[in-house]
Design a protein around this motif. Structure first.
Motif, mmCIF file in Angstrom:
data_model
loop_
_atom_site.group_PDB
_atom_site.id
_atom_site.type_symbol
_atom_site.label_atom_id
_atom_site.label_comp_id
_atom_site.label_asym_id
_atom_site.label_seq_id
_atom_site.Cartn_x
_atom_site.Cartn_y
_atom_site.Cartn_z
ATOM 1 N N SER A 299 46.590 34.238 43.287
ATOM 2 C CA SER A 299 45.569 33.206 42.975
ATOM 3 C C SER A 299 44.234 33.663 43.649
ATOM 4 N N ASP A 300 43.716 34.550 43.554
ATOM 5 C CA ASP A 300 42.629 35.433 44.467
ATOM 6 C C ASP A 300 41.739 35.340 43.562
ATOM 7 N N ILE A 301 40.723 34.666 44.110
ATOM 8 C CA ILE A 301 39.071 35.248 43.397
ATOM 9 C C ILE A 301 38.614 36.799 43.289
ATOM 10 N N GLU A 302 38.340 37.835 42.166
ATOM 11 C CA GLU A 302 38.418 39.332 42.113
ATOM 12 C C GLU A 302 36.910 39.218 42.860
ATOM 13 N N ARG A 303 36.177 40.286 43.689
ATOM 14 C CA ARG A 303 35.189 40.157 44.075
ATOM 15 C C ARG A 303 34.251 41.653 43.901
ATOM 16 N N HIS A 304 33.239 41.558 43.610
ATOM 17 C CA HIS A 304 32.606 42.923 43.272
ATOM 18 C C HIS A 304 32.224 43.968 43.856
ATOM 19 N N HIS A 305 32.305 43.524 45.117
ATOM 20 C CA HIS A 305 31.778 44.165 46.494
ATOM 21 C C HIS A 305 32.691 44.923 46.874
ATOM 22 N N ALA A 306 34.125 44.280 46.381
ATOM 23 C CA ALA A 306 34.844 45.104 46.945
ATOM 24 C C ALA A 306 35.914 45.813 45.936
ATOM 25 N N GLU A 307 35.379 46.331 44.374
ATOM 26 C CA GLU A 307 35.490 47.365 43.391
ATOM 27 C C GLU A 307 34.398 48.582 44.220
ATOM 28 N N ILE A 308 33.559 48.020 44.756
ATOM 29 C CA ILE A 308 32.505 48.828 44.876
ATOM 30 C C ILE A 308 32.848 49.475 46.486
ATOM 31 N N ALA A 309 33.047 48.835 47.476
ATOM 32 C CA ALA A 309 33.546 49.210 48.860
ATOM 33 C C ALA A 309 34.681 50.062 48.678
ATOM 34 N N SER A 310 35.879 50.375 47.845
ATOM 35 C CA SER A 310 36.920 50.575 47.411
ATOM 36 C C SER A 310 36.629 52.260 46.675
ATOM 37 N N PHE A 311 35.711 52.320 46.119
ATOM 38 C CA PHE A 311 35.340 53.807 45.231
ATOM 39 C C PHE A 311 34.596 54.170 46.677
ATOM 40 N N HIS A 312 33.933 53.755 47.475
ATOM 41 C CA HIS A 312 33.146 54.746 48.568
ATOM 42 C C HIS A 312 34.568 54.771 49.560
ATOM 43 N N LEU A 313 34.739 54.180 49.652
ATOM 44 C CA LEU A 313 36.331 53.977 50.722
ATOM 45 C C LEU A 313 37.038 55.613 50.267
ATOM 46 N N VAL A 322 39.512 56.755 42.011
ATOM 47 C CA VAL A 322 38.859 55.204 41.770
ATOM 48 C C VAL A 322 38.096 56.373 41.138
ATOM 49 N N PRO A 323 37.744 56.036 39.865
ATOM 50 C CA PRO A 323 36.819 55.687 39.039
ATOM 51 C C PRO A 323 35.040 54.960 39.787
ATOM 52 N N PRO A 324 33.901 55.971 39.192
ATOM 53 C CA PRO A 324 32.928 56.313 40.015
ATOM 54 C C PRO A 324 32.879 54.421 39.507
ATOM 55 N N ILE A 325 31.825 54.132 39.998
ATOM 56 C CA ILE A 325 31.315 52.771 40.303
ATOM 57 C C ILE A 325 30.295 52.528 41.033
ATOM 58 N N ILE A 326 29.030 51.758 41.100
ATOM 59 C CA ILE A 326 27.773 51.443 41.292
ATOM 60 C C ILE A 326 28.088 49.402 40.908
ATOM 61 N N GLY A 327 26.695 49.577 41.738
ATOM 62 C CA GLY A 327 26.469 47.868 41.834
ATOM 63 C C GLY A 327 25.105 47.890 41.442
ATOM 64 N N ARG A 328 24.706 46.999 40.599
ATOM 65 C CA ARG A 328 23.822 46.612 39.512
ATOM 66 C C ARG A 328 23.237 45.363 39.501
ATOM 67 N N ILE A 329 22.249 45.262 39.242
ATOM 68 C CA ILE A 329 21.022 43.568 39.132
ATOM 69 C C ILE A 329 20.961 43.940 38.068
ATOM 70 N N LEU A 330 21.917 42.701 36.690
ATOM 71 C CA LEU A 330 21.012 42.337 35.642
ATOM 72 C C LEU A 330 20.644 41.035 35.517
ATOM 73 N N ASN A 331 20.129 41.512 34.272
ATOM 74 C CA ASN A 331 19.443 39.764 33.608
ATOM 75 C C ASN A 331 20.450 39.644 32.784
ATOM 76 N N ILE A 332 20.713 38.226 32.655
ATOM 77 C CA ILE A 332 22.374 37.822 32.206
ATOM 78 C C ILE A 332 21.634 37.439 30.876
ATOM 79 N N THR A 333 20.122 37.098 30.496
ATOM 80 C CA THR A 333 19.923 36.773 29.463
ATOM 81 C C THR A 333 19.492 38.047 28.155
ATOM 82 N N SER A 334 18.277 38.836 29.166
ATOM 83 C CA SER A 334 17.646 40.233 28.326
ATOM 84 C C SER A 334 19.349 41.237 28.247
#
Length: 569
Positions: A299-313, A322-334
């Motif tokens: 019932s735990d919630i998934e965390r985007h930063h955990a995915e990023i940290a797992s790739f680097h580890l 772990v397939p390549p992954i990166i953090g990105r800042i998006l505009n929800i509307t555009s």
């Protein structure tokens, strides 16, 4: 008249005193708010280096944990606030650095025994196995015959029962010992069979199919990346292609956004051009949010930063699975709404705080109360992972993890109550008499370091054939707690007591150079800052020590050559 003057003076003194107190409180409040604004403006400060990591951790100011419901509404500013400095670690065994150093020395001294293939007589083992089974059947038959007698002496019967249990235990130990030898022999046989085999990459495998159906993709960065996806890893750390594919994940324009229907929580598939598809997991909780002790892993919630940290580890550990992954800042509307398919677009709305939100369609946390919202307005942090080709283009093999948890609040899995489970179910199964056994222990070590209890299946690309490595997908529920080390994640290693030699060598280097420092250095290359708070980095060093202590216990029980296996990987 004098009394009147005295009263006026007293009143003036009281009024001046009250005014002074009010001015002092107002001035103090203004200073406090200014200090808080200064703290918030430093959200991109760098983490301390390896010499000051623990010192910086001790100097942090105390702050209470953020509850789950508040965490979903919290702004990103909470991510960089300090943690409780005097937290205690639950379930932590005694750690002795001298024991680890002795283990390294012992393994290095027996290196020749590890890398040398020593043939066994399999026929001799098979005969031992048959004799063991026959002995067990005879004993059970004799027990039934004895129990059928009506006039047996009770005391004598109890003594025979104790003797029978002792014999059973002795036979079981001998059988386990012989089974270990047999498994090691099959792993050596597997190594000799595939050690000269060349790596197979996806680009070569799919070339004809892509040339016939989509020839324009042959000249894309995506096809160049497929050349680095082989049966042994899903990226090459030293390749320029990795940097280029991460750059495209970060900067390519989004052409279409749809929802991935698999899984329990919301995930989006983004088409990014150049043949690239990315899997997006949005920001849900702050970096310092800890999974509540009363919450189950499912019932735990998934965390985007955990995915990023797992790739680097994964990259630091040298697994490259772990397939390549990166953090990105998006505009929800555009970026999302304007390119969303109709089914996804229907789930977007404007919140009472005037932020753009979407809820998606999934099993958990896909309602208005748990919607993904801009923080603030339209801006959203997310992890974006490259999607590998899926069926029918490439066939995948989904393997039920033998140490899968029950996913129930009331039931336990069989491995949790049977200490002989590895010998009964895993080592006895021909399916694990190859690299899969050691891939599973690699995965258990990886999951323990990141604190991931949600490993119900193991995945690999079956199109590569039997000599194919596991791919470490879906790590969003990792890094949930830094004050608790779940030792049950290590059960496959503790019960089976097998470990890959190349992984052990890598861990030896990481222990001496400090895993937390190397990971912290890798995380600094991310655009998103402070992917892991200091407490999680410190926990990684602690968990690596625990893992090495466990391997030392196995070596004491079965010898170096009986635990550390060199399978050519």
């Amino acid at each position: 008249m004098r009394q009147m003057r005295l009263r006026i003076r007293c009143c003036l003194i009281v009024i001046l005193t009250i005014l002074s107190i009010i001015m002092f409180v107002s001035f103090y409040t203004i200073l406090s708010q200014t200090h808080e604004i200064e703290q918030k403006s430093n959200i991109f400060k760098k983490l301390p280096d390896k010499r000051n990591l623990n010192h910086h951790h001790q100097q942090q100011q105390q702050q209470q944990h953020i509850p789950f419901w508040q965490a979903l509404e919290a702004q990103n500013i909470y991510d960089i606030n300090s943690m409780p400095r005097n937290y205690t670690v639950e379930n932590q065994p005694n750690i002795n650095d001298k024991i680890i150093e002795n283990l390294f020395q012992l393994v290095n001294n027996h290196k020749l025994d590890i890398i040398t293939d020593k043939e066994m007589n399999i026929d001799e083992f098979d005969q031992t196995f048959i004799d063991t089974i026959i002995t067990k059947k005879k004993r059970k038959f004799n027990q039934k015959q004895d129990n059928a007698g009506d006039n047996l002496n009770t005391k004598r019967h109890k003594n025979d029962e104790k003797l029978s249990m002792a014999t059973e235990k002795m036979i079981s130990k001998k059988y386990n010992r012989e089974l270990r030898k047999y498994v090691i022999n099959t792993l050596w046989t597997y190594k000799r069979k595939y050690q000269d085999m060349k790596e197979i990459n996806l680009a070569d495998m799919l070339y004809e199919k892509i040339e016939q159906n989509e020839p324009e993709k042959l000249n894309t960065i995506w096809f160049e990346y497929l050349k680095t996806v082989t049966n042994l890893h899903v990226y090459n750390t030293d390749s320029k292609i990795l940097r280029r594919i991460l750059y495209r994940l970060l900067n390519n324009e989004i052409l279409q956004a749809s929802e991935l229907t698999q899984g329990t929580q919301i995930k989006l598939i983004l088409e990014l051009g150049d043949g690239i598809e990315g899997l997006l997991k949005p920001y849900r909780v702050p970096r310092n949010y800890q999974t509540l002790p009363d919450h189950y892993y499912f019932s735990d919630i998934e965390r985007h930063h955990a995915e990023i940290a797992s790739f680097h580890l994964d990259r630091v550990l040298g697994f490259n699975r772990v397939p390549p992954i990166i953090g990105r800042i998006l505009n929800i509307t555009s970026d999302l709404l304007e390119h969303a398919v109709p089914d996804l677009a229907k789930t977007f709305f404007i919140s009472p705080a005037n932020n753009t939100c979407f809820r998606g369609r999934c099993s958990y946390y896909c309602d208005t109360g748990h919607a993904v919202c801009g923080r603030p307005k339209d801006f959203l942090e997310a992890s974006l992972q490259i999607l590998l080709p899926r069926p029918p283009v490439v066939e995948w093999h989904k393997i039920t993890h033998p140490y899968r948890r029950s996913y129930s609040a009331t039931k336990y899995a069989k491995w949790e109550s049977n200490e002989n489970y590895c010998y009964d179910k895993v080592l006895n199964d021909d399916y694990y008499h190859n690299r899969l056994l050691l891939d599973m222990t690699d995965l258990a070590a990886f999951d323990f370091l990141i604190g991931n209890m949600d490993r119900h299946h193991m995945m690999r690309i079956s199109s590569f054939g039997p000599n194919s490595a596991l791919i470490h997908l879906d790590n969003g529920r990792s890094f949930g707690r830094y004050d608790y080390d779940d030792l049950t994640i290590l059960t496959p290693i503790r019960q089976c007591c097998f470990f890959r030699y190349s992984t052990f060598q890598r861990f030896q280097i990481l222990y001496k150079q400090r895993l937390s420092v190397l990971l912290n250095r890798s995380l600094k290359t991310e655009r998103l800052k402070l992917i892991l708070i200091n407490e999680h980095l410190i926990a990684l060093d602690r968990r690596l020590n625990i893992l090495l202590h466990l391997i030392n216990d196995c070596v004491k029980q079965h010898s170096v050559a009986g635990v550390i296996v060199h399978d050519g990987i």
